[in-house]
Design an enzyme around this catalytic site. Structure first.
Site, short mmCIF file in Angstrom:
data_model
loop_
_atom_site.label_atom_id
_atom_site.label_comp_id
_atom_site.label_asym_id
_atom_site.label_seq_id
_atom_site.Cartn_x
_atom_site.Cartn_y
_atom_site.Cartn_z
N TYR A 10 -1.82 -0.84 10.51
CA TYR A 10 -1.93 -1.22 9.10
C TYR A 10 -0.70 -0.74 8.31
O TYR A 10 -0.09 -1.50 7.56
CB TYR A 10 -3.21 -0.60 8.51
CG TYR A 10 -3.37 -0.81 7.03
CD1 TYR A 10 -3.73 -2.06 6.52
CD2 TYR A 10 -3.17 0.24 6.13
CE1 TYR A 10 -3.88 -2.25 5.16
CE2 TYR A 10 -3.33 0.05 4.77
CZ TYR A 10 -3.68 -1.20 4.28
OH TYR A 10 -3.82 -1.39 2.93
N SER B 222 0.86 -1.19 0.00
CA SER B 222 0.00 0.00 0.00
C SER B 222 0.89 1.23 0.00
O SER B 222 2.06 1.16 0.40
CB SER B 222 -0.87 0.01 1.26
OG SER B 222 -1.68 1.17 1.30
N LYS C 37 2.16 -2.91 6.21
CA LYS C 37 2.42 -2.73 4.78
C LYS C 37 3.89 -2.37 4.54
O LYS C 37 4.48 -2.76 3.52
CB LYS C 37 1.47 -1.65 4.24
CG LYS C 37 0.02 -2.08 4.25
CD LYS C 37 -0.28 -3.04 3.13
CE LYS C 37 -1.21 -4.15 3.48
NZ LYS C 37 -1.44 -5.08 2.37
P1 NAP Z 1 -11.23 -6.39 0.45
O1 NAP Z 1 -12.14 -5.97 -0.65
O2 NAP Z 1 -11.71 -6.29 1.86
O3 NAP Z 1 -10.75 -7.88 0.16
C1 NAP Z 1 -9.86 -8.52 1.04
C2 NAP Z 1 -9.69 -9.95 0.61
O4 NAP Z 1 -8.81 -10.61 1.53
C3 NAP Z 1 -11.00 -10.73 0.61
O5 NAP Z 1 -10.98 -11.68 -0.42
C4 NAP Z 1 -10.96 -11.41 1.97
O6 NAP Z 1 -11.81 -12.54 1.95
C5 NAP Z 1 -9.48 -11.76 2.07
N1 NAP Z 1 -8.98 -12.01 3.43
C6 NAP Z 1 -9.02 -11.19 4.51
N2 NAP Z 1 -8.45 -11.78 5.56
C7 NAP Z 1 -8.04 -13.01 5.16
C8 NAP Z 1 -7.37 -14.09 5.78
N3 NAP Z 1 -7.03 -14.06 7.10
N4 NAP Z 1 -7.09 -15.19 5.05
C9 NAP Z 1 -7.44 -15.25 3.74
N5 NAP Z 1 -8.07 -14.26 3.09
C10 NAP Z 1 -8.37 -13.16 3.79
O7 NAP Z 1 -9.86 -5.56 0.41
P2 NAP Z 1 -9.11 -4.84 -0.80
O8 NAP Z 1 -9.38 -3.40 -0.69
O9 NAP Z 1 -9.35 -5.54 -2.06
O10 NAP Z 1 -7.59 -5.07 -0.31
C11 NAP Z 1 -6.77 -6.09 -0.88
C12 NAP Z 1 -5.33 -5.77 -0.58
O11 NAP Z 1 -5.02 -4.49 -1.14
C13 NAP Z 1 -5.02 -5.65 0.91
O12 NAP Z 1 -3.74 -6.22 1.16
C14 NAP Z 1 -4.99 -4.16 1.15
O13 NAP Z 1 -4.14 -3.83 2.22
C15 NAP Z 1 -4.45 -3.65 -0.16
N6 NAP Z 1 -4.78 -2.26 -0.46
C16 NAP Z 1 -6.05 -1.89 -0.74
C17 NAP Z 1 -6.31 -0.55 -1.08
C18 NAP Z 1 -7.69 -0.07 -1.49
O14 NAP Z 1 -7.85 1.12 -1.75
N7 NAP Z 1 -8.67 -0.92 -1.59
C19 NAP Z 1 -5.28 0.39 -1.06
C20 NAP Z 1 -3.99 -0.02 -0.73
C21 NAP Z 1 -3.76 -1.37 -0.45
P3 NAP Z 1 -12.54 -13.10 3.31
O15 NAP Z 1 -12.90 -11.89 4.13
O16 NAP Z 1 -13.73 -13.86 2.80
O17 NAP Z 1 -11.52 -13.95 3.95
#
Ligand code: NAP
Length: 257
Positions: free
Chosen positions: A155, A141, A159
Site C-alpha cells: 500500500y 496518503s 501511495k
Molecule cells: P473507502 O471508504 O474504503 O472507500 C474507497 C472507495 O474506493 C469506495 O468508493 C470504493 O467503492 C472505491 N473503490 C475501491 N476499489 C475500486 C476500484 N477498483 N474501482 C473503482 N472504485 C473503487 O476508503 P477511504 O478510506 O475513503 O479511502 C479513499 C482514499 O483515501 C484511498 O485512496 C486511500 O488510500 C486514501 N487514504 C485514506 C485514509 C483514511 O484514513 N481513510 C488515509 C490515507 C489515505 P467500491 O468498493 O464500491 O468499488
C-alpha cells in the site's frame, strides 16, 4: 475565498463512500456537477441520494480497467458536457505481511491505487485540457511517502508511486493548462473505521497532536483548494492533512505537549 464551482464538472473516483463521498459533498456544496464512480451501483445510488438535490451522476467503474476509465470519462461528458476536474481517490488497503506479497496481492493494490490513478488521468486528459480550469487532485496518503506501517508495504509503495507520477505529470500537463497535485491524508474517520470500535479509535487519536481523527471533509476542502482557479499556479505539490500526525519525533514528544 474560492470562486463558485457552479457549472464546473468534477469526476471523483471512489466517490461512493469514505473520503470520496466527503470530497463529493464539499464540491456539491460549492455548486459543482459531480460524477461519482465506484464498483457498486447500489453504493453509488445510496451516495447520490445522500447528496440531496445536487447535480450528481453515477457510473459503475473499475479503475483497474483502462476501458472502464474511458467509459467513465465518456459518461461524464455525456451527462454534463465536459470535465473540469478529476479527483483520483479510489483506493484499497488490505493488510499483508512481506512473505505474503505475491503477484496477486501486489497487482490488486498497485493496480487499484496507482494504475487506477494513471488510467483515469489518461482517460480524462483531453477533456481536462479543453476545460478553462483543468485540475487533477490525487488522494495519496502519509503511509508510504512519509510513514510506514507493518502490513502495508505494498500500500505504501502504491501511495509513493502516485507522488512520483504527479511530479512528472505536472510537467507534461503544464503546457496543456492542467495542474496536478496530491493530498496526503492521515487517519481519517470513515464508515470502515467506525467498525473497529471506540477503544481502537481512541488509541489512534491519542497518537495525533490534535487528538482526533480527521473528517472526510478535511480532505474535501484540501481537494477544493487544489481544484480552485485560485490554485492555478500550484502544480506537482503535496499537502499533508493529518492533524499533525507526522510531526512528533518520538512518542515522548507527544507526552511533552
Ligand atoms: P473507502 O471508504 O474504503 O472507500 C474507497 C472507495 O474506493 C469506495 O468508493 C470504493 O467503492 C472505491 N473503490 C475501491 N476499489 C475500486 C476500484 N477498483 N474501482 C473503482 N472504485 C473503487 O476508503 P477511504 O478510506 O475513503 O479511502 C479513499 C482514499 O483515501 C484511498 O485512496 C486511500 O488510500 C486514501 N487514504 C485514506 C485514509 C483514511 O484514513 N481513510 C488515509 C490515507 C489515505 P467500491 O468498493 O464500491 O468499488
Amino acid at each position: 475565498m474560492f470562486s463558485t464551482f457552479e457549472g464546473r464538472t468534477v469526476v471523483i473516483t471512489g466517490g461512493s463512500k469514505g473520503i470520496g463521498l466527503g470530497i463529493a459533498r464539499v464540491f456539491t456544496s460549492a455548486g459543482a456537477n459531480v460524477m461519482i464512480a465506484g464498483r457498486s451501483q447500489v453504493s453509488l445510488d445510496a451516495a447520490a441520494q445522500s447528496l440531496g438535490n445536487a447535480p450528481v451522476a453515477t457510473q459503475v467503474t473499475d479503475v483497474t480497467s483502462e476501458e472502464s476509465c474511458r467509459e467513465l470519462a465518456a459518461a461524464t461528458v455525456e451527462a454534463f458536457g465536459g470535465i473540469d476536474a478529476l479527483c483520483t481517490n479510489a483506493g484499497i488497503f488490505p493488510s499483508a505481511r512481506l512473505e505474503n506479497l505475491d503477484r496477486a496481492a501486489l497487482d490488486e493494490v498497485i493496480g487499484t491505487n496507482f494504475y487506477g490513478t494513471a488510467f483515469c488521468v489518461a482517460a480524462c486528459l483531453d477533456h481536462l485540457a479543453a476545460s478553462a480550469l483543468g485540475r487533477v487532485v490525487v488522494t495519496s496518503s502519509i503511509t508510504g511517502p512519509i510513514t510506514g506501517y507493518p502490513g502495508w508495504a505494498h500500500y505504501g509503495a502504491s501511495k509513493a508511486a502516485q507522488l512520483g507520477y504527479v511530479r512528472t505529470a505536472a510537467m507534461e500537463l503544464a503546457p496543456r493548462g492542467v495542474t496536478i497535485n496530491a493530498v496526503l491524508p492521515g487517519n481519517i474517520m470513515t464508515e470502515g473505521l467506525a467498525d473497529l470500535g471506540q477503544e481502537y479509535l481512541d488509541g489512534m487519536a491519542a497518537a495525533i497532536p490534535q487528538k482526533r481523527l480527521g473528517a472526510v471533509e478535511d480532505i474535501g476542502y484540501a481537494a477544493l483548494y487544489f481544484a480552485s482557479p485560485q490554485a492555478g499556479y500550484v502544480t506537482g505539490q503535496t499537502l499533508v492533512v493529518d492533524g499533525g500526525q507526522v510531526l512528533p519525533e518520538d512518542p515522548g514528544a507527544l507526552e511533552e505537549m
